[in-house]
Design an enzyme around this catalytic site. Structure first.
Site, PDB file in Angstrom:
ATOM      1  N   CYS A  89       0.825  -1.216   0.000  1.00  0.00           N
ATOM      2  CA  CYS A  89       0.000   0.000   0.000  1.00  0.00           C
ATOM      3  C   CYS A  89       0.859   1.266   0.000  1.00  0.00           C
ATOM      4  CB  CYS A  89      -0.932   0.006   1.196  1.00  0.00           C
ATOM      5  SG  CYS A  89      -1.738  -1.580   1.434  1.00  0.00           S
ATOM      6  N   HIS A 338      -9.255   3.511  -1.307  1.00  0.00           N
ATOM      7  CA  HIS A 338      -7.869   3.022  -1.199  1.00  0.00           C
ATOM      8  C   HIS A 338      -7.502   2.109  -2.374  1.00  0.00           C
ATOM      9  CE1 HIS A 338      -4.145   1.717   0.439  1.00  0.00           C
ATOM     10  NE2 HIS A 338      -4.560   0.771   1.242  1.00  0.00           N
TER      11      HIS A 338
HETATM   12  C1  COA Z   1     -14.741  -4.389   4.393  1.00  0.00           C
HETATM   13  C2  COA Z   1     -14.921  -5.183   3.115  1.00  0.00           C
HETATM   14  C3  COA Z   1     -14.530  -6.633   3.339  1.00  0.00           C
HETATM   15  C4  COA Z   1     -16.385  -5.091   2.665  1.00  0.00           C
HETATM   16  O1  COA Z   1     -16.557  -5.765   1.458  1.00  0.00           O
HETATM   17  P1  COA Z   1     -17.924  -6.570   1.129  1.00  0.00           P
HETATM   18  O2  COA Z   1     -18.323  -7.324   2.341  1.00  0.00           O
HETATM   19  O3  COA Z   1     -17.716  -7.336  -0.129  1.00  0.00           O
HETATM   20  O4  COA Z   1     -18.934  -5.425   0.880  1.00  0.00           O
HETATM   21  P2  COA Z   1     -19.704  -5.152  -0.492  1.00  0.00           P
HETATM   22  O5  COA Z   1     -18.729  -4.753  -1.542  1.00  0.00           O
HETATM   23  O6  COA Z   1     -20.596  -6.321  -0.779  1.00  0.00           O
HETATM   24  O7  COA Z   1     -20.552  -3.905  -0.122  1.00  0.00           O
HETATM   25  C5  COA Z   1     -21.744  -3.949   0.652  1.00  0.00           C
HETATM   26  C6  COA Z   1     -22.127  -2.537   1.014  1.00  0.00           C
HETATM   27  O8  COA Z   1     -21.175  -1.998   1.947  1.00  0.00           O
HETATM   28  C7  COA Z   1     -20.529  -0.864   1.391  1.00  0.00           C
HETATM   29  N1  COA Z   1     -19.117  -0.969   1.769  1.00  0.00           N
HETATM   30  C8  COA Z   1     -18.221  -1.863   1.307  1.00  0.00           C
HETATM   31  N2  COA Z   1     -17.043  -1.674   1.918  1.00  0.00           N
HETATM   32  C9  COA Z   1     -17.199  -0.642   2.769  1.00  0.00           C
HETATM   33  C10 COA Z   1     -16.329   0.006   3.658  1.00  0.00           C
HETATM   34  N3  COA Z   1     -15.039  -0.385   3.795  1.00  0.00           N
HETATM   35  N4  COA Z   1     -16.811   1.028   4.389  1.00  0.00           N
HETATM   36  C11 COA Z   1     -18.099   1.421   4.261  1.00  0.00           C
HETATM   37  N5  COA Z   1     -18.977   0.834   3.426  1.00  0.00           N
HETATM   38  C12 COA Z   1     -18.521  -0.185   2.684  1.00  0.00           C
HETATM   39  C13 COA Z   1     -20.738  -0.955  -0.087  1.00  0.00           C
HETATM   40  O9  COA Z   1     -20.724   0.290  -0.703  1.00  0.00           O
HETATM   41  C14 COA Z   1     -22.100  -1.579  -0.170  1.00  0.00           C
HETATM   42  O10 COA Z   1     -23.081  -0.598   0.092  1.00  0.00           O
HETATM   43  P3  COA Z   1     -24.484  -0.611  -0.693  1.00  0.00           P
HETATM   44  O11 COA Z   1     -25.128  -1.907  -0.302  1.00  0.00           O
HETATM   45  O12 COA Z   1     -25.169   0.611  -0.168  1.00  0.00           O
HETATM   46  O13 COA Z   1     -24.120  -0.542  -2.129  1.00  0.00           O
HETATM   47  C15 COA Z   1     -14.006  -4.578   2.020  1.00  0.00           C
HETATM   48  O14 COA Z   1     -14.372  -3.249   1.803  1.00  0.00           O
HETATM   49  C16 COA Z   1     -12.541  -4.647   2.401  1.00  0.00           C
HETATM   50  O15 COA Z   1     -11.926  -5.698   2.313  1.00  0.00           O
HETATM   51  N6  COA Z   1     -11.934  -3.520   2.836  1.00  0.00           N
HETATM   52  C17 COA Z   1     -10.567  -3.504   3.268  1.00  0.00           C
HETATM   53  C18 COA Z   1      -9.648  -3.349   2.111  1.00  0.00           C
HETATM   54  C19 COA Z   1      -8.222  -3.547   2.517  1.00  0.00           C
HETATM   55  O16 COA Z   1      -7.899  -4.402   3.317  1.00  0.00           O
HETATM   56  N7  COA Z   1      -7.316  -2.760   1.935  1.00  0.00           N
HETATM   57  C20 COA Z   1      -5.918  -2.871   2.194  1.00  0.00           C
HETATM   58  C21 COA Z   1      -5.614  -2.274   3.487  1.00  0.00           C
HETATM   59  S1  COA Z   1      -3.887  -2.333   3.873  1.00  0.00           S
END
Ligand code: COA
Ligand code: ZN
Lengths: 390, 133
Positions: A89, A338
């Site tokens: 990252c 991100h």
């Molecule tokens: C948290 C996480 C697992 C959620 O993914 P998911 O369970 O597949 O969620 P979805 O993509 O199905 O989204 C479902 C809903 O939540 C929302 N959403 C997804 N991720 C979100 C987040 N991080 N924060 C807020 N809302 C989020 C989506 O917009 C969607 O909203 P909607 O239903 O109104 O359209 C994913 O965002 C993630 O892995 N984030 C971390 C990324 C990461 O680790 N980056 C590297 C860091 S070093």
């Protein structure tokens, strides 16, 4: 000499951040490059830009490596030398360092530093697996640990040692979502409440949905020059006056302390010393809030508060737009999004806007000194940069 | 005489498949490496000896993973933590055989070796996890 500019930013560009359906990474990078060219009419990109350094984390997303040459081509910059930097990252934080070396050495007058990632076309389990590749494979990934999981391990340790609460983490999310709501390029431009953050579904306990950064597509870039010639291109350059980078063990389990990132502390010390400044001098900062706990740890590692007091700093609102030290005015990784490889130079883009008075509704009054803190993976790389209005 | 064993991650997992938790101890500075390494990060020595590590320790920190990578999806939610063995060496691992809400920082855990699963893919490392005792 302390505080002497190492390099100067004369222009910057950022694509829209979000789900950019139907676009390939190189096409998104072209958007960022176009904005940087338009902002700087005195620059003749094809003639002036002598090298490209580009951060990109993973070829898994698009079956595409060799990002340096591809990005240079799509930015209309063939046949300049183009090199990809990879530090998870912190890939474009590392690209920025490389670009600074190029101009500070005198080898190049003008270079481009940037980053890109295209992620949202893959399923969350796939992205989770690709992201985990930046952690230790034989002892972390092999035993089912994810990226949110690694920061959750830090959160549990921070809570146990200092009494940091889930409510304090939620304050970070609420603040960054508010800032994101003011940023037309942010992935998520909506405010959330503490209640919403606290009751969102668990991703890796104690971290919940609103503690996590977004899976985002996006690209960012900066045009840097030798400080002596910056005024040829713009009346309002931003000087980079401190740069630090450090490494740490890939596995967090090998570290002495799970409540702080040693690489970030070392990188910050280098940058502060080079700039001849202290944490009190910073007017605005973009820090690596890949998870809310990471922002709290960043406050402590950067010296914005004492170790263990990061949660309180967030709770008291000292890092909001109107606070003592506004942090993540862009919305941060939490709300702006991100796209991992693009994040480092996207942070610098926000600081560039802030120090040139172009941050619109998010403008911090009289911002003169800015800082970026970009963490690779779970802290095996960190880059810290300090900027001064030119 | 048997070939001397290389101080590598591959060899670490070969030992695990024989239900042995082994680290590499630096002959020069005494640091115990888990995983074993061919070059001591502390003193740059390349002289090591194998030492058996205690299989019991205490939980330093943990998390409960709900959103898992493809390979682990069927197990979620599951707990993983970092365990400090009785000699101070740290190792991450899954925590099983305990209700998720009964897991606490500081609890005592012991290592449990799993049967190796033979697949065609690299790597063929056997797994282990931790459980209360
Ligand atoms: C948290 C996480 C697992 C959620 O993914 P998911 O369970 O597949 O969620 P979805 O993509 O199905 O989204 C479902 C809903 O939540 C929302 N959403 C997804 N991720 C979100 C987040 N991080 N924060 C807020 N809302 C989020 C989506 O917009 C969607 O909203 P909607 O239903 O109104 O359209 C994913 O965002 C993630 O892995 N984030 C971390 C990324 C990461 O680790 N980056 C590297 C860091 S070093
Ligand atoms: Zn040694």
């Amino acid at each position: 000499m302390k505080g002497k500019p190492l390099a100067s930013i004369v222009s910057a560009g950022l694509s829209k951040f979000g789900k950019l359906e139907g676009l390939y990474a190189r096409e998104i990078f072209a958007q960022a490059a176009k904005e940087a060219y338009e902002r700087c009419p005195k620059l003749d990109p094809k003639k002036d830009i002598k090298a490209l350094f580009i951060g990109h984390m993973g070829e898994s997303y698009e079956h595409q490596g060799h990002t340096g040459a591809t990005a240079a081509d799509w930015a209309g910059l063939l046949h300049i030398p183009a090199t990809r930097t990879e530090a998870a990252c912190s890939s474009s934080g590392a690209a920025l360092r490389a670009a600074i070396f190029a101009v500070a050495s005198g080898l190049c007058d003008v270079v481009m530093a940037g980053g890109v990632e295209k992620m949202t076309h893959r399923s969350t389990p796939e992205v989770t697996e690709f992201l985990a590749m930046a952690s230790d494979f034989p002892f972390e990934q092999w035993h089912g640990i994810t990226f949110p999981g690694l920061f959750a391990l830090m959160a549990t340790a921070h809570m146990h040692k200092y009494g940091t609460t889930e409510g304090q983490l939620a304050h970070v999310a609420v603040k960054n979502h508010y800032n994101g709501s003011l940023n037309p390029k942010a992935h998520m431009q909506k405010e959330i409440t503490l209640e919403q953050a606290l009751t969102s579904r668990v991703i890796a306990w104690p971290l919940k949905l609103y503690d996590c950064s977004l899976i985002t597509d996006g690209a960012s870039c900066l045009i840097l020059t030798r400080p002596e010639i910056a005024k040829r291109y713009t009346d309002t350059p931003v000087h980079i006056i401190g740069s630090g980078q450090a490494s740490d063990t890939i596995g967090i389990y090998e570290r002495d302390d799970f409540t702080s990132l040693k690489a970030a502390k070392i990188a910050a010390k280098q940058a502060y010393e080079m700039a001849g400044l202290t944490p009190e001098d910073i007017d605005v900062a973009e820090v690596h809030d890949c998870f809310t706990i990471a922002e709290i740890i960043a406050y402590e590692d950067l010296g914005f508060c004492k170790p263990g007091e990061g949660g309180k700093l967030a709770e008291k609102g000292e890092t909001t737009l109107k606070g003592r030290i506004p942090v993540n005015t862009s919305g941060g990784l939490k709300a702006k999004g991100h796209p991992v490889g693009a994040t480092g130079t996207a942070q610098a883009y926000e600081i560039y806007l802030q120090l040139t008075g172009q941050a619109d509704k998010r403008q911090v009054a009289d911002a003169e000194i800015g800082l970026t803190h970009n963490v690779g993976g779970s802290g095996a790389t960190a880059t810290v940069h300090i900027y001064r209005r030119g | 005489m048997a070939e001397p064993q290389a101080f590598t991650i591959e060899q670490f997992y070969k030992n695990i498949s024989q239900k042995k938790l082994m680290g590499g101890k630096c002959r020069k500075c005494g640091k115990i490496h888990l995983p074993p390494r061919p070059l001591c990060d502390k003193c740059l020595s390349t002289e090591f000896e194998w030492v058996e590590l205690p299989q019991k320790g205490k939980l330093l920190t943990y998390t409960i993973i709900h959103v898992a990578p493809t390979q682990f999806q069927s197990m979620a939610p599951y707990a993983v933590g970092i365990i400090q063995l009785e000699n101070g060496v740290k190792i991450p691992g899954m925590i099983r055989d305990v209700p998720l809400d009964k897991i606490k920082v500081g609890m005592r855990l012991k290592m449990e070796f799993e049967e190796p699963q033979h697949t065609q893919q690299w790597p063929q490392w056997p797994r282990y996890h931790f459980k209360p005792f």
